[in-house]
Design a protein around this motif. Structure first.
Motif, PDB file in Angstrom:
ATOM      1  N   VAL A  93      48.192  34.193  47.752  1.00  0.00           N
ATOM      2  CA  VAL A  93      47.138  33.463  47.056  1.00  0.00           C
ATOM      3  C   VAL A  93      47.061  32.060  47.647  1.00  0.00           C
ATOM      4  O   VAL A  93      48.074  31.351  47.696  1.00  0.00           O
ATOM      5  N   GLN A 107      45.057  28.443  47.249  1.00  0.00           N
ATOM      6  CA  GLN A 107      44.230  27.699  46.322  1.00  0.00           C
ATOM      7  C   GLN A 107      43.433  26.616  47.043  1.00  0.00           C
ATOM      8  O   GLN A 107      43.806  26.159  48.122  1.00  0.00           O
ATOM      9  N   GLU A 108      42.316  26.213  46.412  1.00  0.00           N
ATOM     10  CA  GLU A 108      41.463  25.138  46.902  1.00  0.00           C
ATOM     11  C   GLU A 108      40.987  25.391  48.331  1.00  0.00           C
ATOM     12  O   GLU A 108      41.084  24.521  49.210  1.00  0.00           O
ATOM     13  N   ASP A 147      36.430  30.763  42.010  1.00  0.00           N
ATOM     14  CA  ASP A 147      37.162  29.608  41.506  1.00  0.00           C
ATOM     15  C   ASP A 147      37.918  28.878  42.612  1.00  0.00           C
ATOM     16  O   ASP A 147      39.033  28.400  42.421  1.00  0.00           O
ATOM     17  N   HIS A 162      39.557  29.777  45.136  1.00  0.00           N
ATOM     18  CA  HIS A 162      40.823  30.308  45.626  1.00  0.00           C
ATOM     19  C   HIS A 162      40.582  31.706  46.146  1.00  0.00           C
ATOM     20  O   HIS A 162      39.599  32.351  45.819  1.00  0.00           O
TER      21      HIS A 162
END
Length: 353
Positions: free
Chosen positions: A251, A253-254, A279, A281
């Motif tokens: 995963v 993120q951002e 979202d 990610h």
């Protein structure tokens, strides 16, 4: 006749004592669950080949969609683990860890593994989708820089593509045979638990997709080599509406854009990776399907085709100029010229005076 007068307080006390005795008889303390027989086993002495394995020889097996059940052997539980590779590294750095269960956001370490207790590995139940990873020691194999060396699929085999066959004593020995193969790049192996037969092949689920060769087989385990080097690939991404991955390997993120998401997928250690966007990610997961092109082979083939076309054009131009030059330089005999002019005049061509 004597009359006995009993105080109300005495009656109340007797009732309390009786009720308390009745409660002790009817409400029993909870019975503790039986402790498994193997709870007191020293696993470091049972598995010295794993616990005493040299770090560069430690290898991992990935089993997708299965969960290992051994509550008494749980070493640690790490919530918030977003990458399978981080979970594997925790087990790699823990000498007592022999296996892990991983689901998105949770990593559980165990001091035992499924080979010790047949039947302890079961299919994960929907909606939870678990990955089981087992630590092995492949002491005779070359080093592998991947997070796991093999993906194991129980009850399946890849038929019709066997290149070599041997009889071995364990699944791990079959994996070593595949890693040591030098005549061809070994991409997978079939191991038969009943006979010990080990068939190695230069094909896997990716290269044999659509052939129907990957099929169920009793007492068989399919071992797909994750250490083999693949050429650089140009993958086609297909958007799937209304679907989400239940469990993922990584995963991030951002992530700024979809192109950055695709770039992360293409540079991941997994050979194929669907993606889920939302979202800001992304998630990456290994898969067995996809449409990929060998980019190096494609560029090479196009270059050879263009060079061949250029050579043909140059050769044809040279031949045409040579024939044209030879015709222009060829002298015409008078008889031929006169005969040609006579035919031209007879056809009605106007004569010049």
């Amino acid at each position: 006749m004597l009359s006995v007068r009993v105080s109300p307080y005495v009656v109340a006390g007797v009732l309390v004592v009786c009720v308390g005795a009745l409660a002790q008889e009817t409400i029993q303390p909870p019975v503790s669950q039986p402790v498994p027989v193997f709870a007191d086993i020293n696993f470091e002495s049972v598995n010295p080949e794993v616990t005493d394995c040299a770090p560069e020889k430690v290898s991992f097996e990935l089993v997708t969609g299965y969960v290992y059940s051994a509550p008494a052997d749980m070493l640690d539980s790490q919530p918030g683990t977003l990458m399978l590779t981080d979970c594997i590294d925790m087990c790699r750095n823990n000498r007592s860890c022999l296996s892990v269960n991983y689901e998105t956001g949770l990593c559980v370490l165990f001091s035992s593994h499924a080979d010790m207790y047949p039947g302890s590995l079961t299919s994960s139940q929907f909606p939870v989708f678990t990955l089981y990873v087992q630590k092995n020691c492949l002491s005779d194999s070359p080093p592998c820089d991947r997070a796991w060396s093999f993906e194991r699929v129980m009850g399946f085999k890849l038929g019709s593509y066997s290149r070599k066959n041997s009889r071995v004593s364990s699944r791990q020995e079959c994996e070593v045979q595949c890693l040591l193969e030098t005549d061809f790049p070994c991409r997978s192996a079939n191991f038969n638990n009943a006979t010990g037969d080990c068939d190695i092949s230069d094909m896997d689920r990716h290269t044999a997709v659509g052939t129907g060769a990957f099929q169920p087989a009793e007492n068989s385990e399919f071992l797909e080599n994750n250490c083999v080097d693949d050429p650089v690939r140009l993958c086609e991404f297909q958007k799937m509406e209304g679907r989400i991955l239940k469990t993922v390997d990584s995963v991030f993120q951002e992530v700024a854009s979809l192109e950055d998401c695709k770039r992360l997928c293409l540079t991941a250690s997994f050979r194929f990776c669907p993606q889920d966007e939302g979202d800001a990610h992304i998630v990456l997961q290994e898969d067995v399907s996809g449409v990929c092109i060998n980019m190096v082979g494609l560029v090479l083939a196009c270059s050879v085709f263009l060079v061949a076309q250029l050579v043909i054009i140059v050769a044809w131009t040279a031949v045409w100029h040579r024939r044209r030059r030879s015709k222009l330089e060829e002298p015409l005999s008078p008889a031929t010229t006169t005969e040609s002019l006579r035919q031209l005049y007879d056809s009605g061509y106007p004569r010049r005076i």
